[in-house]
Design a protein around this motif. Structure first.
Motif, PDB file in Angstrom:
ATOM      1  N   ALA A  91       0.823  -1.205   0.000  1.00  0.00           N
ATOM      2  CA  ALA A  91       0.000   0.000   0.000  1.00  0.00           C
ATOM      3  C   ALA A  91       0.858   1.256   0.000  1.00  0.00           C
ATOM      4  CB  ALA A  91      -0.930   0.008   1.207  1.00  0.00           C
ATOM      5  N   GLY A  92       2.136   1.114   0.332  1.00  0.00           N
ATOM      6  CA  GLY A  92       3.061   2.241   0.326  1.00  0.00           C
ATOM      7  C   GLY A  92       3.524   2.590  -1.079  1.00  0.00           C
ATOM      8  N   ALA A  93       4.624   3.350  -1.132  1.00  0.00           N
ATOM      9  CA  ALA A  93       5.024   3.912  -2.425  1.00  0.00           C
ATOM     10  C   ALA A  93       6.400   3.490  -2.913  1.00  0.00           C
ATOM     11  CB  ALA A  93       4.981   5.441  -2.340  1.00  0.00           C
ATOM     12  N   THR A  94       7.212   2.830  -2.078  1.00  0.00           N
ATOM     13  CA  THR A  94       8.624   2.628  -2.473  1.00  0.00           C
ATOM     14  C   THR A  94       9.103   1.190  -2.278  1.00  0.00           C
ATOM     15  OG1 THR A  94       9.282   3.403  -0.258  1.00  0.00           O
ATOM     16  CG2 THR A  94       9.276   5.018  -2.027  1.00  0.00           C
ATOM     17  N   PRO A  95       8.724   0.272  -3.142  1.00  0.00           N
ATOM     18  CA  PRO A  95       7.730   0.407  -4.213  1.00  0.00           C
ATOM     19  C   PRO A  95       6.358   0.024  -3.693  1.00  0.00           C
ATOM     20  CG  PRO A  95       8.788  -1.714  -4.412  1.00  0.00           C
ATOM     21  CD  PRO A  95       9.416  -1.044  -3.207  1.00  0.00           C
ATOM     22  N   GLY A  96       5.344   0.293  -4.479  1.00  0.00           N
ATOM     23  CA  GLY A  96       3.997  -0.088  -4.077  1.00  0.00           C
ATOM     24  C   GLY A  96       2.937   0.644  -4.876  1.00  0.00           C
ATOM     25  N   PHE A  97       1.713   0.578  -4.376  1.00  0.00           N
ATOM     26  CA  PHE A  97       0.566   1.138  -5.076  1.00  0.00           C
ATOM     27  C   PHE A  97       0.318   2.608  -4.739  1.00  0.00           C
ATOM     28  CE2 PHE A  97      -0.917  -3.447  -4.247  1.00  0.00           C
ATOM     29  CZ  PHE A  97      -0.292  -3.915  -5.394  1.00  0.00           C
ATOM     30  N   ALA A  98       1.066   3.144  -3.753  1.00  0.00           N
ATOM     31  CA  ALA A  98       0.941   4.553  -3.348  1.00  0.00           C
ATOM     32  C   ALA A  98      -0.499   4.901  -2.972  1.00  0.00           C
ATOM     33  CB  ALA A  98       1.459   5.479  -4.449  1.00  0.00           C
ATOM     34  N   LEU A  99      -1.041   4.127  -2.042  1.00  0.00           N
ATOM     35  CA  LEU A  99      -2.415   4.342  -1.583  1.00  0.00           C
ATOM     36  C   LEU A  99      -2.480   5.077  -0.246  1.00  0.00           C
ATOM     37  CD1 LEU A  99      -3.829   0.766  -2.337  1.00  0.00           C
ATOM     38  CD2 LEU A  99      -4.224   2.843  -3.683  1.00  0.00           C
ATOM     39  N   LEU A 100      -1.318   5.343   0.362  1.00  0.00           N
ATOM     40  CA  LEU A 100      -1.273   5.916   1.701  1.00  0.00           C
ATOM     41  C   LEU A 100      -0.812   7.368   1.677  1.00  0.00           C
ATOM     42  CD1 LEU A 100       0.516   2.961   3.552  1.00  0.00           C
ATOM     43  CD2 LEU A 100      -1.934   3.458   3.542  1.00  0.00           C
ATOM     44  N   PRO A 101      -1.210   8.163   2.671  1.00  0.00           N
ATOM     45  CA  PRO A 101      -0.692   9.528   2.801  1.00  0.00           C
ATOM     46  C   PRO A 101       0.685   9.496   3.481  1.00  0.00           C
ATOM     47  CG  PRO A 101      -2.269   9.123   4.550  1.00  0.00           C
ATOM     48  CD  PRO A 101      -2.258   7.879   3.681  1.00  0.00           C
ATOM     49  N   GLY A 102       1.604   8.805   2.857  1.00  0.00           N
ATOM     50  CA  GLY A 102       2.923   8.579   3.429  1.00  0.00           C
ATOM     51  C   GLY A 102       3.494   7.293   2.870  1.00  0.00           C
ATOM     52  N   ASP A 103       4.247   6.569   3.695  1.00  0.00           N
ATOM     53  CA  ASP A 103       4.889   5.356   3.204  1.00  0.00           C
ATOM     54  C   ASP A 103       5.005   4.340   4.332  1.00  0.00           C
ATOM     55  OD1 ASP A 103       6.063   3.668   1.355  1.00  0.00           O
ATOM     56  OD2 ASP A 103       7.676   5.052   0.821  1.00  0.00           O
ATOM     57  N   THR A 104       5.682   3.245   4.038  1.00  0.00           N
ATOM     58  CA  THR A 104       5.870   2.165   5.000  1.00  0.00           C
ATOM     59  C   THR A 104       7.359   1.864   5.137  1.00  0.00           C
ATOM     60  OG1 THR A 104       5.832   0.361   3.391  1.00  0.00           O
ATOM     61  CG2 THR A 104       3.711   1.159   4.175  1.00  0.00           C
ATOM     62  N   ASP A 105       7.698   1.187   6.224  1.00  0.00           N
ATOM     63  CA  ASP A 105       9.065   0.704   6.411  1.00  0.00           C
ATOM     64  C   ASP A 105       9.025  -0.416   7.434  1.00  0.00           C
ATOM     65  OD1 ASP A 105      11.789   0.460   6.100  1.00  0.00           O
ATOM     66  OD2 ASP A 105      12.235   2.564   6.567  1.00  0.00           O
ATOM     67  N   GLN A 106      10.133  -1.105   7.594  1.00  0.00           N
ATOM     68  CA  GLN A 106      10.200  -2.225   8.533  1.00  0.00           C
ATOM     69  C   GLN A 106      10.075  -1.731   9.974  1.00  0.00           C
ATOM     70  OE1 GLN A 106      14.033  -3.564   6.747  1.00  0.00           O
ATOM     71  NE2 GLN A 106      13.186  -5.614   7.073  1.00  0.00           N
ATOM     72  N   TYR A 107       9.188  -2.359  10.726  1.00  0.00           N
ATOM     73  CA  TYR A 107       9.090  -2.035  12.150  1.00  0.00           C
ATOM     74  C   TYR A 107      10.382  -2.372  12.878  1.00  0.00           C
ATOM     75  CZ  TYR A 107       8.040  -2.644  17.094  1.00  0.00           C
ATOM     76  OH  TYR A 107       8.095  -2.596  18.464  1.00  0.00           O
ATOM     77  N   ILE A 108      11.035  -3.459  12.486  1.00  0.00           N
ATOM     78  CA  ILE A 108      12.234  -3.903  13.209  1.00  0.00           C
ATOM     79  C   ILE A 108      13.363  -2.882  13.139  1.00  0.00           C
ATOM     80  CG2 ILE A 108      11.661  -6.343  12.913  1.00  0.00           C
ATOM     81  CD1 ILE A 108      13.791  -6.496  10.725  1.00  0.00           C
ATOM     82  N   ASP A 109      13.292  -1.943  12.208  1.00  0.00           N
ATOM     83  CA  ASP A 109      14.339  -0.926  12.086  1.00  0.00           C
ATOM     84  C   ASP A 109      13.983   0.387  12.776  1.00  0.00           C
ATOM     85  OD1 ASP A 109      16.008  -2.572  10.653  1.00  0.00           O
ATOM     86  OD2 ASP A 109      15.379  -1.835   8.684  1.00  0.00           O
TER      87      ASP A 109
END
Length: 234
Positions: free
Chosen positions: A106-124
């Protein structure tokens, strides 16, 4: 499309199953949706399914669910040709539901860019309570209540919460673990852990089933159903 002509009064839910998912993940999401009181007419969609993932099939659906899978880059390679179809579906009023990898996508890097922002690994993230990419259990606070859920290198959601976003759950370090947010005329529901995980997921991974959880159902099913209801609302 013939698969949707017999039960037109029921909302259609398409669950992706294919090379951008892992065995057991689509089935767990379908089982979850079957337990919802929304009365979904559920179909698997993907390159080897009777229902292809396309603009035409999405146009006849109320919900598209992207289950867990392997790596983000590999999954996106399989789905990038459907990116605009999925964006058009949600922007036009459809609902997107993403679990773990489906949340990343659902994020953008890469992804469908459906969110008002992005995603990343929680573990980091800073002060993350989990540092391994292996299967484990993570604590979240879901609508103010502490719960333990199956976790396998899931995302956190670095998103703007001033855009109509509802934060359903956070990790112990306050990073967002589950949220529902608008996209165009539609809505997007995402979750980093796996509230849909069934008991065999824990057994197969050698993990202790969370204390107090029903051993006959997904231990977070009530939370997963809450996510479904939140994304379908409105």
């Amino acid at each position: 499309m013939r698969f949707m002509q017999s039960r037109l009064s029921r909302p259609v839910a398409l669950v992706y199953r294919g090379p951008a998912s892992l065995p057991g993940c689509p089935e767990a999401v379908a089982e979850l949706l079957a337990a919802s009181d929304r009365g979904f007419d559920i179909h698997f969609t993907g390159p080897r399914e009777r229902v292809p993932l396309s603009s035409d099939s999405l146009a006849r659906a109320a919900l598209y669910a992207q289950p867990g899978g392997d790596t983000l880059e590999q999954a996106y390679r399989h789905l990038r040709d459907q990116r605009e179809a999925i964006r058009g579906f949600v922007g036009g009023g459809g609902r997107y539901l993403g679990f773990c990898l489906g949340g990343y996508l659902a994020g953008a890097t890469p992804g469908f860019a459906l969110l008002p922002g992005d995603t990343d690994q929680y573990i980091d993230t800073r002060r993350a309570t989990v540092r391994t990419e292996d299967n484990t259990v993570v604590e979240v606070r879901w609508r103010g209540r502490s719960r333990q859920l199956f976790f396998q290198d899931g995302p956190h959601f670095d998103i703007d919460t001033d855009t109509g976003t509802t934060v359903l759950a956070t990790y112990p370090n306050k990073a967002i673990a589950a949220a529902v947010t608008p996209f165009g005329a539609g809505r997007v529901g995402v979750v980093g852990p796996h509230p849909e995980a069934t008991p065999d997921w824990f057994t197969d991974a050698g993990l202790r089933y969370p204390q107090g959880a029903d051993p006959h159902t997904a231990c977070g099913r009530d939370l997963a159903l809450d996510l479904v209801d939140a994304v379908m609302a409105g």
